[in-house]
Motif scaffolding. Structure first.
Motif, PDB file in Angstrom:
ATOM      1  N   ILE A   2      35.170   9.441  31.257  1.00  0.00           N
ATOM      2  CA  ILE A   2      36.281  10.348  30.418  1.00  0.00           C
ATOM      3  C   ILE A   2      36.179  11.829  31.277  1.00  0.00           C
ATOM      4  N   ILE A   3      37.373  12.355  31.614  1.00  0.00           N
ATOM      5  CA  ILE A   3      37.353  13.724  32.245  1.00  0.00           C
ATOM      6  C   ILE A   3      38.486  14.280  31.305  1.00  0.00           C
ATOM      7  N   GLU A   4      38.143  15.596  31.072  1.00  0.00           N
ATOM      8  CA  GLU A   4      39.362  16.609  30.331  1.00  0.00           C
ATOM      9  C   GLU A   4      39.418  17.366  31.349  1.00  0.00           C
ATOM     10  N   SER A   5      40.634  17.841  31.866  1.00  0.00           N
ATOM     11  CA  SER A   5      41.087  18.665  32.813  1.00  0.00           C
ATOM     12  C   SER A   5      42.054  19.572  32.490  1.00  0.00           C
ATOM     13  N   THR A   6      42.067  20.810  32.947  1.00  0.00           N
ATOM     14  CA  THR A   6      43.179  21.728  33.004  1.00  0.00           C
ATOM     15  C   THR A   6      43.369  22.147  34.362  1.00  0.00           C
ATOM     16  N   ILE A   7      44.369  22.458  34.957  1.00  0.00           N
ATOM     17  CA  ILE A   7      44.749  22.970  36.338  1.00  0.00           C
ATOM     18  C   ILE A   7      45.203  24.191  36.035  1.00  0.00           C
ATOM     19  N   SER A   8      44.431  25.151  37.175  1.00  0.00           N
ATOM     20  CA  SER A   8      44.524  26.565  36.998  1.00  0.00           C
ATOM     21  C   SER A   8      45.963  26.606  37.904  1.00  0.00           C
ATOM     22  N   GLN A   9      46.325  27.936  37.649  1.00  0.00           N
ATOM     23  CA  GLN A   9      47.638  28.401  38.421  1.00  0.00           C
ATOM     24  C   GLN A   9      47.347  28.269  40.133  1.00  0.00           C
ATOM     25  N   ARG A  10      46.132  28.877  40.225  1.00  0.00           N
ATOM     26  CA  ARG A  10      45.721  28.990  41.619  1.00  0.00           C
ATOM     27  C   ARG A  10      45.365  27.392  42.235  1.00  0.00           C
ATOM     28  N   ARG A  75      54.416  30.212  38.014  1.00  0.00           N
ATOM     29  CA  ARG A  75      54.160  31.050  36.815  1.00  0.00           C
ATOM     30  C   ARG A  75      54.923  30.392  35.516  1.00  0.00           C
ATOM     31  N   ASN A  76      55.412  29.121  35.596  1.00  0.00           N
ATOM     32  CA  ASN A  76      56.026  28.509  34.385  1.00  0.00           C
ATOM     33  C   ASN A  76      54.738  27.923  33.830  1.00  0.00           C
ATOM     34  N   ARG A  77      54.519  28.488  32.760  1.00  0.00           N
ATOM     35  CA  ARG A  77      53.019  28.240  31.909  1.00  0.00           C
ATOM     36  C   ARG A  77      53.586  26.801  30.991  1.00  0.00           C
ATOM     37  N   ASP A  78      54.732  26.283  31.213  1.00  0.00           N
ATOM     38  CA  ASP A  78      55.326  25.226  30.370  1.00  0.00           C
ATOM     39  C   ASP A  78      55.089  23.990  31.081  1.00  0.00           C
ATOM     40  N   LEU A  79      54.598  24.118  32.555  1.00  0.00           N
ATOM     41  CA  LEU A  79      54.432  22.972  33.302  1.00  0.00           C
ATOM     42  C   LEU A  79      53.368  21.850  32.684  1.00  0.00           C
ATOM     43  N   PRO A  80      53.609  20.724  32.726  1.00  0.00           N
ATOM     44  CA  PRO A  80      52.679  19.577  32.316  1.00  0.00           C
ATOM     45  C   PRO A  80      51.258  19.736  32.698  1.00  0.00           C
ATOM     46  N   MET A  81      51.058  20.166  33.820  1.00  0.00           N
ATOM     47  CA  MET A  81      49.935  20.016  34.317  1.00  0.00           C
ATOM     48  C   MET A  81      48.941  21.192  34.167  1.00  0.00           C
ATOM     49  N   TYR A  82      49.535  22.418  33.405  1.00  0.00           N
ATOM     50  CA  TYR A  82      48.849  23.363  33.020  1.00  0.00           C
ATOM     51  C   TYR A  82      48.104  23.038  31.589  1.00  0.00           C
ATOM     52  N   GLN A  83      48.689  21.839  30.768  1.00  0.00           N
ATOM     53  CA  GLN A  83      48.032  21.718  29.755  1.00  0.00           C
ATOM     54  C   GLN A  83      46.975  20.684  29.730  1.00  0.00           C
ATOM     55  N   PRO A  84      46.124  21.044  28.629  1.00  0.00           N
ATOM     56  CA  PRO A  84      44.893  20.180  28.613  1.00  0.00           C
ATOM     57  C   PRO A  84      45.095  18.443  28.992  1.00  0.00           C
ATOM     58  N   THR A  85      44.409  17.951  29.490  1.00  0.00           N
ATOM     59  CA  THR A  85      44.636  16.400  30.037  1.00  0.00           C
ATOM     60  C   THR A  85      43.634  15.659  29.797  1.00  0.00           C
ATOM     61  N   ARG A  86      43.693  14.530  29.261  1.00  0.00           N
ATOM     62  CA  ARG A  86      42.308  13.688  29.141  1.00  0.00           C
ATOM     63  C   ARG A  86      42.558  12.342  29.978  1.00  0.00           C
ATOM     64  N   TYR A  87      41.449  12.060  31.043  1.00  0.00           N
ATOM     65  CA  TYR A  87      41.722  10.922  31.697  1.00  0.00           C
ATOM     66  C   TYR A  87      40.533  10.015  31.470  1.00  0.00           C
ATOM     67  N   GLU A  88      41.052   8.743  31.025  1.00  0.00           N
ATOM     68  CA  GLU A  88      39.936   7.611  30.688  1.00  0.00           C
ATOM     69  C   GLU A  88      40.028   6.821  31.621  1.00  0.00           C
ATOM     70  N   LEU A  89      39.011   6.708  32.631  1.00  0.00           N
ATOM     71  CA  LEU A  89      38.929   5.750  33.978  1.00  0.00           C
ATOM     72  C   LEU A  89      38.173   4.535  33.449  1.00  0.00           C
ATOM     73  N   GLY A  90      39.011   3.422  33.098  1.00  0.00           N
ATOM     74  CA  GLY A  90      38.448   2.206  32.716  1.00  0.00           C
ATOM     75  C   GLY A  90      38.351   1.273  33.762  1.00  0.00           C
ATOM     76  N   ARG A  91      37.952   0.026  33.583  1.00  0.00           N
ATOM     77  CA  ARG A  91      37.763  -0.834  34.481  1.00  0.00           C
ATOM     78  C   ARG A  91      39.164  -1.471  35.127  1.00  0.00           C
ATOM     79  N   GLU A  92      39.940  -1.537  34.262  1.00  0.00           N
ATOM     80  CA  GLU A  92      41.390  -1.978  34.637  1.00  0.00           C
ATOM     81  C   GLU A  92      42.400  -1.111  34.831  1.00  0.00           C
ATOM     82  N   THR A  93      42.342  -0.022  34.034  1.00  0.00           N
ATOM     83  CA  THR A  93      43.514   0.986  33.795  1.00  0.00           C
ATOM     84  C   THR A  93      42.970   2.521  33.989  1.00  0.00           C
TER      85      THR A  93
END
Length: 167
Positions: A2-10, A75-93
């Motif tokens: 499990i990875i929790e990630s937020t992309i920075s503006q840079r 500069r658009n802080r509403d972009l989805p990639m600026y939101q905290p996102t959780r990635y669950e890397l499973g065996r199949e999905t």
């Protein structure tokens, strides 16, 4: 894993610029500018100013426009990639969860992955891109994470111009 990630503006800006300047049209403009410049250098009978302007203006307009648009979009802080996102890397999905929703993506739908500029880019068959910040992965997890990506993602070729869109 499990990875929790937020992309920075840079990170977003560097990634977007990289993708923008890897487009084939960029290389077409650069090639035309280089060829016209070479003709002007080696053949003095060609009118220099029109040839140089005809090659370099489209190239510079493309480069400057892309840079400005990406800087503005970053500069658009509403972009989805600026939101905290959780990635669950499973065996199949791969399960991607954010405030905006949850998606379950089979590994067979992931075309390729690469690490560039502090982010991991997962390219989906439908053309979408998932970004995971390298900062979100601990130093001890990097090897296991990259091994998992290599084992789960079978590289697929880029779609050709005349290929049918993926369903």
């Amino acid at each position: 894993m499990i990875i929790e990630s937020t992309i920075s503006q840079r990170e977003f800006t560097r990634h977007a610029l990289s993708r923008y300047f890897r487009r084939p049209i960029f290389y077409v403009f650069a090639f035309v500018a280089a060829i016209l410049t070479a003709f002007v250098i080696y053949d003095s009978s060609i009118p220099q100013v029109p040839a140089l302007l005809g090659g370099w203006i489209p190239f510079l307009v493309y480069a400057i426009t892309g840079f400005v648009l990406i800087q503005r979009q970053s500069r658009n802080r509403d972009l989805p990639m600026y939101q905290p996102t959780r990635y669950e890397l499973g065996r199949e999905t791969l399960i991607v969860s954010a405030r905006s929703g949850r998606s379950e993506i089979p590994w067979s739908k992931v075309r390729a992955w690469r690490k560039f500029g502090g982010v991991y880019e997962l390219q989906l068959i439908n053309g979408q891109v998932l970004l995971i910040s390298a900062r979100a992965i601990g130093p001890r997890q990097v090897g296991a994470f990259e091994r998992m990506l290599r084992n789960r993602i079978e590289p697929k070729p880029e779609p050709g111009v005349f290929d049918e869109p993926a369903a």
